[in-house]
Design a protein around this motif. Structure first.
Motif, PDB file in Angstrom:
ATOM      1  N   MET A 205       0.927  -1.119  -0.084  1.00 45.28           N
ATOM      2  CA  MET A 205      -0.068   0.075   0.158  1.00 45.28           C
ATOM      3  C   MET A 205       0.721   1.150  -0.046  1.00 45.28           C
ATOM      4  O   MET A 205       1.982   1.139   0.342  1.00 45.28           O
ATOM      5  N   PHE A 236      -5.426  -2.133   3.659  1.00 43.03           N
ATOM      6  CA  PHE A 236      -5.306  -3.531   3.534  1.00 43.03           C
ATOM      7  C   PHE A 236      -6.505  -4.623   3.461  1.00 43.03           C
ATOM      8  O   PHE A 236      -6.416  -5.490   3.144  1.00 43.03           O
ATOM      9  N   SER A 321      -4.345   0.657  -1.490  1.00 50.38           N
ATOM     10  CA  SER A 321      -3.485  -0.537  -1.774  1.00 50.38           C
ATOM     11  C   SER A 321      -3.010  -0.180  -3.350  1.00 50.38           C
ATOM     12  O   SER A 321      -3.524   0.316  -4.098  1.00 50.38           O
TER      13      SER A 321
END
Length: 382
Positions: A205, A236, A321
């Motif tokens: 990320m 996430f 992400s």
């Protein structure tokens, strides 16, 4: 002449009405001169600090344009939320529902990782720098055991020395255009591929930061900056995006797209001394863009068709992400970067601020969109 004066004096009502007319005209002229849509938005144009942030119930009337309605038709091709076979939400503002309970404020999403799971992932940092020292970023990352990150890149724009930059960081200097939004777009188009190996893309990320994250730099009616931990957890999770602002109270993190896309700014006057009477900044670039509203701006760089409701993240600080970033065509990011090069403080940057979550958060499936509308005002508050 004396005869008309005597008649006027015999009619005090005419004198009072005349005085009120002159006073009203002067007041109108002054307000028109200082009128600023950032603080006095038009009624039909939703704005971040107004109660229009609260989602109406299903069936609420909304004036829509046929073209806009077609454009913002729900698109859920990318939506993939795990453990939702029942396609039913019990609440959107509670702790009991792991699937939908955090939706209203964008606090929690399915498949949020634990601290141990995050420790196995890659966190990359990009900072849009102008004036402030950066010591605080390392301190916050260390507090959550996120230090050292996989990479740390600074984009400095104001021709100042970057203080507090860690030894591992790379520093790049760019012209002062497009504020932090241009910095982020440039990072995505030019730097990201250099920092993140292909084999790590699904496990990584990016933390997008400005050089200041203090309460003094928080310009919203409610809420405050959230933690790096919350941003990482949401980035996430299935949402793939974590906003840097923690929303509190009745406002939702989600907006009806057709309302959001009506947003525009006629003038921006937070630092009035930087502009002349026509709203032109001292660098000679007019603040107002050529776009009618946010929707026209979004369509100009071919942003992916959004669903009927989208998350909105104010403040210019967020995490995403890498998978979600790469889901957007490179050509789209390049067009966005180019649009933001017009000047230093421009209306396009305000459009970009309100568009990051639309671009980077995974679209909600229909049953969650339905729940936001049906349960939003009745959901149990946590």
């Amino acid at each position: 002449m004396a005869r008309y004066r005597q008649r006027f004096l015999r009619c005090p009502r005419m004198f009072i009405l005349g005085f009120m007319f002159i006073l009203g005209f002067c007041t109108y002229s002054i307000l028109s001169f200082f009128y600023n849509e950032e603080y006095f938005p038009r009624r039909e144009e939703p704005y971040r600090e107004r109660s229009e942030n609260i989602l109406p119930r299903i069936g609420a009337n909304a004036s829509t344009n046929a073209a806009n309605a077609a454009f913002v038709k729900t698109t859920v091709a990318k939506a993939a939320v795990a453990n939702t076979a029942s396609e039913e939400c019990r609440c959107v503002k509670c702790k009991e529902d792991d699937i939908c309970g955090g939706l209203w404020h964008g606090k929690h999403y399915p498949n949020t990782p634990t601290d141990d799971e995050i420790a196995q992932k890659q966190i990359h940092v990009v900072v849009s720098h102008c004036l402030k020292p950066l010591f605080w970023i390392k301190q916050r990352l260390q507090a959550r055991s996120y230090w050292p990150p996989a990479s740390f890149h600074v984009i400095s724009k104001c021709n100042r020395t970057v203080k507090g930059v860690p030894e591992m960081a790379t520093v790049e200097r760019l012209p002062n255009v497009g504020r932090c939004d241009h910095s982020y777009a440039h990072y995505i188009t030019t730097v990201l591929a250099q920092k993140i190996p292909k084999e790590q893309e699904k496990n990584s990320m990016v933390l997008f930061l400005k050089d200041e994250m203090s309460q003094k730099n928080f310009h919203h009616a409610s809420g405050g900056w959230t933690s790096f931990e919350r941003m990482a957890r949401n980035a996430f999770s299935d949402n793939g995006f974590g906003c840097g602002v923690a929303i509190r109270g009745p406002r939702s993190a989600y907006r009806h797209t057709e309302d959001l896309f009506k947003f525009r700014l006629g003038r921006y006057n937070r630092k009035a001394d930087k502009y002349d009477d026509e709203g032109v900044e001292r660098d000679g670039v007019k603040f107002k863009s050529a776009y009618k509203n946010l929707g026209a701006y979004y369509r100009s760089f071919d942003g992916p068709p959004p669903p009927s409701m989208v998350q909105v993240c104010y403040g210019g600080i967020f995490a995403a992400s890498v998978s979600n970033i790469l889901d957007i065509d490179q050509a789209t990011w390049e067009r966005l970067e180019q649009i933001l090069t017009r000047g230093n403080n421009i209306e396009e940057s305000h459009f970009a601020e309100r568009s990051w979550a639309s671009l980077l958060a995974r679209p909600l499936p229909p049953f969650q969109l339905q729940a936001l509308q049906e349960l939003g005002h009745n959901g149990k508050s946590s």
